[in-house]
Design a protein around this motif. Structure first.
Motif, PDB file in Angstrom:
ATOM      1  N   UNK A 161       0.797  -1.231   0.000  1.00 39.49           N
ATOM      2  CA  UNK A 161       0.000   0.000   0.000  1.00 39.49           C
ATOM      3  C   UNK A 161       0.820   1.266   0.000  1.00 39.49           C
ATOM      4  N   UNK A 162       2.098   1.161  -0.366  1.00 39.16           N
ATOM      5  CA  UNK A 162       2.916   2.369  -0.439  1.00 39.16           C
ATOM      6  C   UNK A 162       3.468   2.494  -1.851  1.00 39.16           C
ATOM      7  N   UNK A 163       2.896   3.406  -2.616  1.00 39.32           N
ATOM      8  CA  UNK A 163       3.326   3.591  -4.000  1.00 39.32           C
ATOM      9  C   UNK A 163       3.433   5.058  -4.353  1.00 39.32           C
ATOM     10  N   UNK A 164       3.270   5.320  -5.661  1.00 39.34           N
ATOM     11  CA  UNK A 164       3.473   6.684  -6.154  1.00 39.34           C
ATOM     12  C   UNK A 164       2.508   7.670  -5.492  1.00 39.34           C
ATOM     13  N   UNK A 165       1.260   7.260  -5.306  1.00 43.70           N
ATOM     14  CA  UNK A 165       0.292   8.172  -4.694  1.00 43.70           C
ATOM     15  C   UNK A 165       0.753   8.578  -3.284  1.00 43.70           C
ATOM     16  N   UNK A 166       1.134   7.565  -2.488  1.00 40.49           N
ATOM     17  CA  UNK A 166       1.513   7.848  -1.105  1.00 40.49           C
ATOM     18  C   UNK A 166       2.799   8.696  -1.050  1.00 40.49           C
ATOM     19  N   UNK A 219      -3.128  16.570  -9.375  1.00 42.17           N
ATOM     20  CA  UNK A 219      -1.818  16.146  -9.896  1.00 42.17           C
ATOM     21  C   UNK A 219      -1.991  15.266 -11.125  1.00 42.17           C
ATOM     22  N   UNK A 220      -2.961  14.354 -11.063  1.00 43.15           N
ATOM     23  CA  UNK A 220      -3.184  13.454 -12.202  1.00 43.15           C
ATOM     24  C   UNK A 220      -3.636  14.240 -13.428  1.00 43.15           C
ATOM     25  N   UNK A 221      -4.560  15.178 -13.206  1.00 42.09           N
ATOM     26  CA  UNK A 221      -5.020  16.016 -14.325  1.00 42.09           C
ATOM     27  C   UNK A 221      -3.839  16.805 -14.898  1.00 42.09           C
ATOM     28  N   UNK A 222      -3.010  17.332 -14.004  1.00 41.73           N
ATOM     29  CA  UNK A 222      -1.843  18.101 -14.444  1.00 41.73           C
ATOM     30  C   UNK A 222      -0.893  17.269 -15.280  1.00 41.73           C
ATOM     31  N   UNK A 223      -0.680  16.020 -14.849  1.00 40.87           N
ATOM     32  CA  UNK A 223       0.239  15.149 -15.593  1.00 40.87           C
ATOM     33  C   UNK A 223      -0.302  14.846 -16.991  1.00 40.87           C
ATOM     34  N   UNK A 224      -1.598  14.535 -17.044  1.00 44.90           N
ATOM     35  CA  UNK A 224      -2.221  14.246 -18.345  1.00 44.90           C
ATOM     36  C   UNK A 224      -2.142  15.490 -19.233  1.00 44.90           C
ATOM     37  N   UNK A 225      -2.433  16.650 -18.649  1.00 45.15           N
ATOM     38  CA  UNK A 225      -2.381  17.900 -19.419  1.00 45.15           C
ATOM     39  C   UNK A 225      -0.969  18.161 -19.932  1.00 45.15           C
ATOM     40  N   UNK A 226       0.012  17.849 -19.098  1.00 44.84           N
ATOM     41  CA  UNK A 226       1.406  18.062 -19.517  1.00 44.84           C
ATOM     42  C   UNK A 226       1.743  17.191 -20.732  1.00 44.84           C
ATOM     43  N   UNK A 227       1.293  15.932 -20.663  1.00 46.80           N
ATOM     44  CA  UNK A 227       1.551  15.025 -21.792  1.00 46.80           C
ATOM     45  C   UNK A 227       0.887  15.570 -23.059  1.00 46.80           C
ATOM     46  N   UNK A 228      -0.348  16.052 -22.919  1.00 44.67           N
ATOM     47  CA  UNK A 228      -1.065  16.583 -24.085  1.00 44.67           C
ATOM     48  C   UNK A 228      -0.339  17.810 -24.652  1.00 44.67           C
ATOM     49  N   UNK A 229       0.086  18.691 -23.749  1.00 42.73           N
ATOM     50  CA  UNK A 229       0.767  19.914 -24.197  1.00 42.73           C
ATOM     51  C   UNK A 229       2.100  19.561 -24.866  1.00 42.73           C
TER      52      UNK A 229
END
Lengths: 438, 235
Positions: free
Chosen positions: A292-297, A326-336
């Motif tokens: 239970x300890x991954x990227x989110x945590x 953060x997830x939205x930001x990452x997806x947006x970064x990939x799109x940009x």
């Protein structure tokens, strides 16, 4: 934040005191054995016990002592100590760290050597302020370098970094992370200048000095070497795409070889890496390390919303919001990035350098975490604050995405993000004050 | 431009009202002091035989020390009567409490901070076990003795106030406590910092944001976006 409450702060104070009071640099790259039962000097140990700050570290059920009588009781013990009580500390895990940050922090400690223990700790923390200011200033410069002279993207990038609650938290503690983050931000800016403007003795010298300083601050500072090497190579126009591919392949093989040595295996490392970021696939054995300890945590909960000795956290709902943003930001970064691929391809060297910087930090982090997990599978090692060397790039990436929005919308999105930063900053401060004073 | 700044200011105010203010107004139990906090991982037991007394030295009681809390194991039997003493006063815990009971003793706190020894006497015949901590990390300054002999684990003892209160209710105390262990930081300095942070962080952010927007509007310096490039090429 009171003394001893930052992550491993007692260990870092022990290192500084060893330098400033015992006049020795206790750096041991390897060995040293387990920590001694008492790491702190008699002076520091007495301060920790009689203030209640020692047992309060990481323990939500404990509060510091609050009365003036408590202070007098501590003073009565502290006043009788001679110089020997400052020099008799034991062995701490922090002694594995290189000494540069501790030498820096030893300056205020030595300057205020006549003041009380707590005054010296305060002075060390104030000495972290220039690091914070440097990080914000270099974020501004990096954003200017990458996004042009417009003020809004630069203000947004630097503002988000300045308001980041974890950065404030680490500035308020004795810890090499903030120093390393300042050196990294400066080095990334010099790398960009080097790639853009070409080599000059000053730029190359500055970069060499910053990378050396980072390596002498913490092992994680070594992550600056690959992007710095690329930047120097590009500055002399000796980097071809084929060569980059070759270097990347060789680096991947080296990483897997390191992971495989000393009881590890490349397969287990890759599985650990996969499961850190993505759900376990059918047929995969559970990854090494605490479940239970991954990227989110690590990269959301701990990066944005975990303070003091990890016991002070934002509420779960706030962390969920941060994870979604953060997830939205990452997806947006990939799109940009995809939309801007033509421009990036035309001037690809800075992008490769910055990509290498991000990758190198993550690889060093995961490799050292994996090696540590082989010995102690209970400690995940990867902490959010270890991303602070990349925080200038993070702020710039957000500004890069916002800049791509329609002109009418961008100021509102930028304003909303800054407002979120203000609320997060004040909220974190309130939580810490409540933890230790209410 | 003005609308974007006003929108940002409104969001900050809204965030403060919705996110920050409830936390400041919510009543919560008030801890007065934790002379010996509970352990983080493993409980240690301090056995006190019938007729023996366990004492914790270096405990400070103040006017907020209204409830003393500790936990007692009785090995499955009803608990014996306990006598508690602190700061020259005596208290009684009636017999019959359950095994592993979290006991609360209402204290008459001293008017001003007083250093004292807090003692728990087992008036029964059977042994009881006081919950404590043997962890290095949670080690406190209390000195624990049983029947006059020093023992290693700390007996967990916390002191609370009777009534809960919000952070805002006890703001004066919070400010005073914030100065503790921060030499050179007085209460006026903390008050000044509170005002500076509450006004300066949002105010400074809004000022920088509005200035950036204003200067970019007067002299657009941004790189052209892909859409603008396409538009110009099309023209």
């Amino acid at each position: 934040m009171p003394a001893f409450q930052g992550p491993d702060e007692g260990r870092h104070i022990a290192y500084v005191q060893r330098i400033a009071d015992a006049h020795s640099i206790p750096w041991r790259r390897s060995g040293g054995g387990p920590e001694t039962v008492r790491r702190l000097s008699t002076e520091a140990d007495t301060a920790a016990l009689w203030s209640g700050l020692g047992p309060a570290q990481g323990n939500l059920a404990a509060k510091p002592f609050w009365t003036k009588l408590d202070e007098r009781l501590w003073h009565a013990r502290d006043d009788v100590f001679g110089g020997a009580a400052r020099r008799d500390g034991g062995y701490a895990d922090s002694f594995h760290n290189p000494p540069l940050y501790y030498l820096y922090a030893a300056v205020p400690w030595a300057v205020f050597s006549g003041a009380s223990f707590f005054a010296r700790v305060e002075a060390m923390r104030l000495f972290a302020l220039p690091c914070l200011l440097a990080i914000v200033a270099f974020t501004w410069l990096i954003a200017g370098e990458l996004l042009g002279p417009a003020l809004l993207p630069r203000t947004l990038a630097a503002g988000l970094v300045a308001l980041h609650p974890q950065l404030g938290n680490m500035t308020a503690t004795v810890n090499p992370d903030i120093f390393l983050a300042a050196l990294s931000a400066a080095a990334l800016w010099v790398m960009l200048r080097l790639v853009r403007l070409g080599p000059s003795p000053r730029r190359v010298g500055m970069l060499a000095a910053l990378v050396s300083a980072a390596a002498l601050t913490h092992g994680r500072g070594l992550a600056l070497i690959p992007p710095a090497a690329l930047a120097v190579g590009f500055a002399w126009r000796r980097g071809s795409r084929a060569l980059i591919g070759l270097a990347a392949g060789a680096s991947a093989v080296a990483v897997l070889l390191i992971a495989s040595s000393g009881g590890g295996s490349a397969r287990q490392f890759l599985s650990y890496l996969w499961q850190f970021y993505l759900p376990r696939l059918p047929g995969m054995t559970p990854a090494i390390g605490p479940p239970g300890y991954g990227a989110r945590e690590a990269f959301v909960d701990r990066f944005f919303g975990t303070f003091a000795g990890l016991e002070v956290t934002f509420p779960a709902e706030a962390l969920d919001v941060l994870a979604i943003v953060s997830a939205i930001g990452l997806v947006a970064l990939v799109i940009v990035l995809a939309r801007r691929r033509a421009g990036i391809a035309a001037d690809w060297r800075p992008a490769v350098v910055l990509g290498a910087a991000v990758l190198a930090v993550l690889v060093v982090l995961h490799l050292s975490a994996y090696r540590a997990l082989l010995v102690n599978p209970g400690d995940p090692v990867v902490a959010g604050r270890y991303l602070l060397p990349l925080i200038a790039l993070g702020g710039t990436a957000v500004a890069f995405v916002v800049r791509e929005l329609p002109r009418r919308v961008a100021p509102f999105v930028a304003g909303a993000l800054l407002a979120g930063g203000v609320v997060a900053q004040l909220g974190a401060l309130g939580l810490v004050v409540e933890r230790f004073s209410a | 431009m003005r609308r974007a700044v006003a929108f940002t200011a409104a969001l900050i105010v809204l965030g403060a009202l919705v996110v920050l203010l409830p936390g400041l107004l919510r009543d919560r139990p008030r801890v007065d002091a934790t002379p010996a906090p509970p352990p983080l991982a493993a409980i240690a037991l301090v056995k006190v035989a019938g007729g023996q007394r366990a004492c914790l030295g270096n405990v400070v009681l103040d006017s907020g020390s209204q409830l003393a809390r500790f936990t007692v194991g009785t090995y499955g039997r009803p608990g014996p009567e306990l006598r508690v003493s602190a700061a020259g006063r005596r208290y009684r815990v009636p017999a019959g409490f359950a095994d592993n009971a979290h006991l609360t003793v209402a204290l008459r706190p001293p008017p001003r901070p007083t250093a004292t020894t807090f003692c728990i006497s087992n008036t029964g015949r059977r042994t009881i076990a006081l919950y404590g901590s043997d962890e290095l990390r949670s080690r406190s300054r209390v000195v624990v003795t049983v029947a006059g002999r020093r023992i290693a684990p700390d007996v967990t003892l916390t002191l609370d106030r009777r009534t809960p209160a919000s952070v805002l209710d006890q703001l004066g105390d919070v400010v005073a406590r914030t100065t503790r262990w921060h030499p050179g930081v007085s209460e006026p300095v903390v008050w000044a910092l509170i005002v500076l942070v509450l006004l300066g962080v949002p105010g400074g952010t809004l000022w920088a944001f509005s200035r950036a927007l204003a200067e970019d509007a007067v002299e657009p310096r941004g790189e052209l976006g892909a859409r603008e490039v396409r538009d110009r090429v099309a023209r």
